[in-house]
Design a protein around this motif. Structure first.
Motif, PDB file in Angstrom:
ATOM      1  N   ALA A  55     -23.387  17.861  57.153  1.00  0.00           N
ATOM      2  CA  ALA A  55     -23.262  19.317  57.296  1.00  0.00           C
ATOM      3  C   ALA A  55     -24.542  20.021  56.875  1.00  0.00           C
ATOM      4  CB  ALA A  55     -22.093  19.817  56.460  1.00  0.00           C
ATOM      5  N   ALA A  56     -24.963  20.995  57.682  1.00  0.00           N
ATOM      6  CA  ALA A  56     -26.217  21.709  57.416  1.00  0.00           C
ATOM      7  C   ALA A  56     -26.046  22.838  56.417  1.00  0.00           C
ATOM      8  CB  ALA A  56     -26.782  22.254  58.719  1.00  0.00           C
ATOM      9  N   LEU A  57     -24.785  23.283  56.189  1.00  0.00           N
ATOM     10  CA  LEU A  57     -24.527  24.406  55.295  1.00  0.00           C
ATOM     11  C   LEU A  57     -23.526  24.028  54.215  1.00  0.00           C
ATOM     12  CD1 LEU A  57     -24.042  27.490  57.674  1.00  0.00           C
ATOM     13  CD2 LEU A  57     -26.161  26.645  56.661  1.00  0.00           C
ATOM     14  N   ARG A  58     -23.594  24.794  53.127  1.00  0.00           N
ATOM     15  CA  ARG A  58     -22.606  24.732  52.071  1.00  0.00           C
ATOM     16  C   ARG A  58     -22.257  26.172  51.698  1.00  0.00           C
ATOM     17  NH1 ARG A  58     -25.568  22.582  48.454  1.00  0.00           N
ATOM     18  NH2 ARG A  58     -25.810  24.429  47.119  1.00  0.00           N
ATOM     19  N   ARG A  70     -19.572  23.836  72.650  1.00  0.00           N
ATOM     20  CA  ARG A  70     -19.367  22.739  71.700  1.00  0.00           C
ATOM     21  C   ARG A  70     -19.395  23.273  70.257  1.00  0.00           C
ATOM     22  NH1 ARG A  70     -19.959  17.605  73.079  1.00  0.00           N
ATOM     23  NH2 ARG A  70     -20.956  17.091  71.096  1.00  0.00           N
ATOM     24  N   PRO A  71     -18.362  24.021  69.853  1.00  0.00           N
ATOM     25  CA  PRO A  71     -18.320  24.461  68.453  1.00  0.00           C
ATOM     26  C   PRO A  71     -18.160  23.253  67.528  1.00  0.00           C
ATOM     27  CG  PRO A  71     -16.243  24.944  69.558  1.00  0.00           C
ATOM     28  CD  PRO A  71     -17.187  24.480  70.627  1.00  0.00           C
ATOM     29  N   GLN A  72     -18.939  23.227  66.462  1.00  0.00           N
ATOM     30  CA  GLN A  72     -18.944  22.084  65.555  1.00  0.00           C
ATOM     31  C   GLN A  72     -18.524  22.535  64.161  1.00  0.00           C
ATOM     32  OE1 GLN A  72     -19.785  18.824  66.595  1.00  0.00           O
ATOM     33  NE2 GLN A  72     -19.709  19.797  68.623  1.00  0.00           N
ATOM     34  N   PHE A  73     -17.478  21.910  63.617  1.00  0.00           N
ATOM     35  CA  PHE A  73     -17.080  22.184  62.240  1.00  0.00           C
ATOM     36  C   PHE A  73     -18.201  21.789  61.298  1.00  0.00           C
ATOM     37  CE2 PHE A  73     -15.340  20.213  58.308  1.00  0.00           C
ATOM     38  CZ  PHE A  73     -14.984  21.388  57.657  1.00  0.00           C
ATOM     39  N   VAL A  74     -18.499  22.690  60.337  1.00  0.00           N
ATOM     40  CA  VAL A  74     -19.552  22.437  59.367  1.00  0.00           C
ATOM     41  C   VAL A  74     -18.975  22.258  57.973  1.00  0.00           C
ATOM     42  CG1 VAL A  74     -21.700  23.300  58.337  1.00  0.00           C
ATOM     43  CG2 VAL A  74     -21.212  23.731  60.760  1.00  0.00           C
ATOM     44  N   THR A  75     -18.267  23.285  57.482  1.00  0.00           N
ATOM     45  CA  THR A  75     -17.762  23.196  56.109  1.00  0.00           C
ATOM     46  C   THR A  75     -16.642  24.196  55.888  1.00  0.00           C
ATOM     47  OG1 THR A  75     -18.477  23.085  53.790  1.00  0.00           O
ATOM     48  CG2 THR A  75     -19.374  24.895  55.121  1.00  0.00           C
ATOM     49  N   TRP A  76     -15.799  23.920  54.891  1.00  0.00           N
ATOM     50  CA  TRP A  76     -14.733  24.812  54.452  1.00  0.00           C
ATOM     51  C   TRP A  76     -14.744  24.863  52.940  1.00  0.00           C
ATOM     52  CZ3 TRP A  76      -9.358  22.965  52.916  1.00  0.00           C
ATOM     53  CH2 TRP A  76      -8.509  24.036  52.582  1.00  0.00           C
ATOM     54  N   THR A 116     -14.968  38.624  47.241  1.00  0.00           N
ATOM     55  CA  THR A 116     -15.789  37.515  46.766  1.00  0.00           C
ATOM     56  C   THR A 116     -16.998  37.320  47.661  1.00  0.00           C
ATOM     57  OG1 THR A 116     -13.882  36.411  45.766  1.00  0.00           O
ATOM     58  CG2 THR A 116     -15.785  35.026  46.261  1.00  0.00           C
ATOM     59  N   LEU A 117     -18.115  37.024  47.040  1.00  0.00           N
ATOM     60  CA  LEU A 117     -19.369  36.742  47.738  1.00  0.00           C
ATOM     61  C   LEU A 117     -19.638  35.243  47.705  1.00  0.00           C
ATOM     62  CD1 LEU A 117     -21.223  39.741  46.238  1.00  0.00           C
ATOM     63  CD2 LEU A 117     -21.241  39.270  48.693  1.00  0.00           C
ATOM     64  N   PHE A 118     -19.935  34.688  48.887  1.00  0.00           N
ATOM     65  CA  PHE A 118     -20.280  33.283  49.034  1.00  0.00           C
ATOM     66  C   PHE A 118     -21.759  33.166  49.388  1.00  0.00           C
ATOM     67  CE2 PHE A 118     -15.768  33.307  49.600  1.00  0.00           C
ATOM     68  CZ  PHE A 118     -15.305  32.046  49.249  1.00  0.00           C
ATOM     69  N   ASP A 119     -22.465  32.321  48.667  1.00  0.00           N
ATOM     70  CA  ASP A 119     -23.834  31.982  49.042  1.00  0.00           C
ATOM     71  C   ASP A 119     -23.782  30.973  50.190  1.00  0.00           C
ATOM     72  OD1 ASP A 119     -26.811  31.727  48.515  1.00  0.00           O
ATOM     73  OD2 ASP A 119     -26.163  29.656  48.209  1.00  0.00           O
ATOM     74  N   VAL A 120     -24.586  31.209  51.215  1.00  0.00           N
ATOM     75  CA  VAL A 120     -24.667  30.298  52.355  1.00  0.00           C
ATOM     76  C   VAL A 120     -25.922  29.455  52.182  1.00  0.00           C
ATOM     77  CG1 VAL A 120     -24.732  30.101  54.868  1.00  0.00           C
ATOM     78  CG2 VAL A 120     -23.518  32.025  53.798  1.00  0.00           C
ATOM     79  N   ALA A 121     -25.751  28.229  51.747  1.00  0.00           N
ATOM     80  CA  ALA A 121     -26.879  27.363  51.414  1.00  0.00           C
ATOM     81  C   ALA A 121     -27.120  26.360  52.528  1.00  0.00           C
ATOM     82  CB  ALA A 121     -26.608  26.619  50.102  1.00  0.00           C
TER      83      ALA A 121
END
Length: 558
Positions: free
Chosen positions: A33-36, A488-494, A545-550
């Motif tokens: 996964a490219a993101l967290r 082609r949507p690709q699941f990255v992270t949850w 809530t704020l999420f950092d997109v790393a």
């Protein structure tokens, strides 16, 4: 501005400093996964299950979050300059504001949505105390101290407002829900409001409304559900039954600021609105999910059991919709939540096990003999669709919600869908609380209804790729999909900032986020940290809530 992972750690709250952040969020990521998504800060109202934090918008020039507190008819303005510790500045109260049409926003009004222009012109969509009356748009300065600038009147139950990319118009989905007893059912409309160049209120003459009179009778495309109006409730014969029946829910606008795409959730359709003429140019159906091919868990009493079923389809019925452009072509992303007409005067909801009882028609013999029928008794379906030509039995069963994320062309062609991924991802990450509800931690109690209920969606670019960030209303959390290629949507992270060990009703501070409703993406260029963020309003926990997109393994995180 570049912010490294080490630099960001200085912004993270110390353990225990922010009760709304759980110690160990639920996480699931695709290989490589490219993101967290990392929850970094939260603001808590302390109000449980009263819609105290619904829609959230960001005003970049002042690093402020604007959060709709629906139950108190106001917008809470938060200082987000330190994402680890968002703090309340003041309230924008909408009740009592005089409107350009001579009315005043009444004391029992409800705030539903907020939008803000780049220069700070803010707009709140407010429904009347009697939701079948016309509502208002209230204008304010997002960089100011809370003083309203004025208001204009729009249609009944303005549910969502947005501003065109060029800043010249506000577009409002006026849902027009019926009274609970169906004594009144106002027409659904879409208001198009010309905005002033300055931070000021519009005038009433700037408001035009698009309706659906042109689609009465045979002019309505196939696949659009028209049902459960005053005629079915036995409370009247509408002159314009289609117009009363269609209920605009959410608006997306193309990059050219020429066309709005408006979800008609219960009707399972999209209205295409020409913004220059303020007229509905087209309506098209979102289609159904064939559950003989796309599995789901259809019962709250069979454990974790994701499988296929013959003769079963579910309406997609998205709530939120978003638009983006690829190689000059606009695509639409939908969060396929599902919804029903379930009022005192008329309800379409039944369970499969109710068929053939209490005056309901039975399932046809071929349906009863179909694969999986015995496992469907608990599933909620509609009584309004699926009867055979003779209207003697149900030849197809129709449930609610796609339980997925879909991509469409602007003329209604389905490009791609995530299928059963959301149920499988959440089942794999937190099997003991699969298809939990949002108010209490439980196992499998939403499978008979609409599953995880993807509801809100916001889009953003990170590292040159386009992502959809989707809130799962029931089990919670934010899912990121890479939609750079619409086909082609690709699941990255949850990531789910939720503590399933406690229930919000008994220990709200420890429960984390419950019921994500609205989301907004904050680009690295506009973020106070220089890194992308996603802000989420959670209506059940009343938290923002704020999420950092790393970007995993990267330091340039724009």
């Amino acid at each position: 501005m570049l912010t490294t992972t080490a630099a960001l750690s200085a912004l993270l709250p110390l353990a225990g400093a922010n009760a709304g952040l759980v110690a160990e969020p639920v996480r699931s990521s695709a290989p490589g996964a490219a993101l967290r998504l990392d929850p970094v800060g939260t603001y808590e109202t302390g109000v449980f299950d009263e819609s105290a934090a619904e829609i959230v918008e960001y005003y970049a020039a002042a690093a402020r979050l604007l959060v709709v507190n629906a139950s108190q008819a106001k917008v809470e303005v938060l200082d987000a300059s330190n994402p680890a510790s968002p703090a309340k500045l003041f309230d924008l109260q909408t009740t009592g504001v005089p409107s350009a049409d001579g009315t005043t926003v009444d004391a029992g009004a409800v705030a539903n949505s907020v939008a803000v222009r780049e220069d700070g012109l803010g707009i709140v969509a407010v429904e009347a105390a009697d939701k079948t009356d016309n509502g208002w748009l209230v204008f304010f300065d997002a960089g100011g101290s809370g003083q309203a600038l004025g208001a204009v009147r729009v249609g009944a139950l303005p549910d969502m407002v947005t501003i065109t990319p060029d800043g010249t118009r506000a577009v409002v989905a006026n849902e027009g829900e019926p009274a609970d007893d169906y004594a009144v059912d106002p027409e659904g409309t879409v208001s198009v409001v010309a905005l002033p160049d300055s931070v000021a209120a519009a005038s009433q003459s700037d408001v035009r409304s698009a309706g659906f009179h042109a689609f009465e009778g045979s002019a309505l495309p196939s696949g659009i559900r028209v049902y459960g109006g005053r005629a079915d409730a036995g409370t009247g014969t509408p002159a314009y039954p289609v117009s009363e029946n269609l209920e605009p829910e959410y608006v997306a606008i193309d990059q050219q600021s020429k066309t709005a795409y408006v979800t008609l959730q219960e009707a399972n359709g999209v209205a295409v609105v020409d913004l220059r003429s303020a007229a509905v140019a087209d309506v098209w159906s979102l289609g159904t999910v064939d559950r003989s091919r796309v599995p789901l868990d259809a019962s709250d009493r069979d454990g974790l059991n994701i499988r296929t079923f013959a003769n079963l389809r579910t309406f997609r019925q998205p709530d939120a919709i978003a638009a983006y452009q690829v190689k000059g072509r606009t695509y639409l992303v939908t969060a396929d939540e599902g919804d029903t007409r379930d009022w005192d005067g008329y309800s379409e909801e039944i369970r499969v096990g109710d068929l053939g009882k209490n005056g309901l028609k039975p399932a046809c013999d071929a349906v009863k003999a179909g694969a999986g029928f015995t496992g469907l008794s608990r599933l909620k379906i509609t009584k309004a669709d699926g009867l055979n030509a003779a209207r003697t039995c149900y030849e197809t069963l129709y449930g609610f919600g796609g339980r997925d994320v879909s991509v469409f062309t602007t003329d209604g062609r389905l490009v791609s869908t995530t299928g059963d991924e959301l149920e499988r991802i959440t089942a794999g990450a937190v099997p003991a609380f699969f298809n939990s509800d949002h108010g209490s931690s439980s196992f499998d109690n939403r499978s008979d209804d609409k599953g995880p209920e993807p509801e809100g969606v916001t889009l953003g670019k990170v590292g040159g790729r386009t992502y959809a960030f989707v809130g799962l209303e029931r089990i919670g959390g934010v899912v990121a999909y890479d939609i750079t290629d619409p086909a082609r949507p690709q699941f990255v992270t949850w990531t789910d900032n939720r503590n399933f060990a406690v229930n919000g009703s008994s220990n709200l501070a420890a429960a984390g986020d419950l019921g994500p409703e609205g989301l907004t993406f904050i680009s690295g260029e506009e973020s106070p940290t220089g890194r992308p963020l996603v802000a989420v309003g959670n209506e059940v926990s009343g938290s923002t809530t704020l999420f950092d997109v790393a970007r995993v393994g990267k330091t340039n995180l724009r």
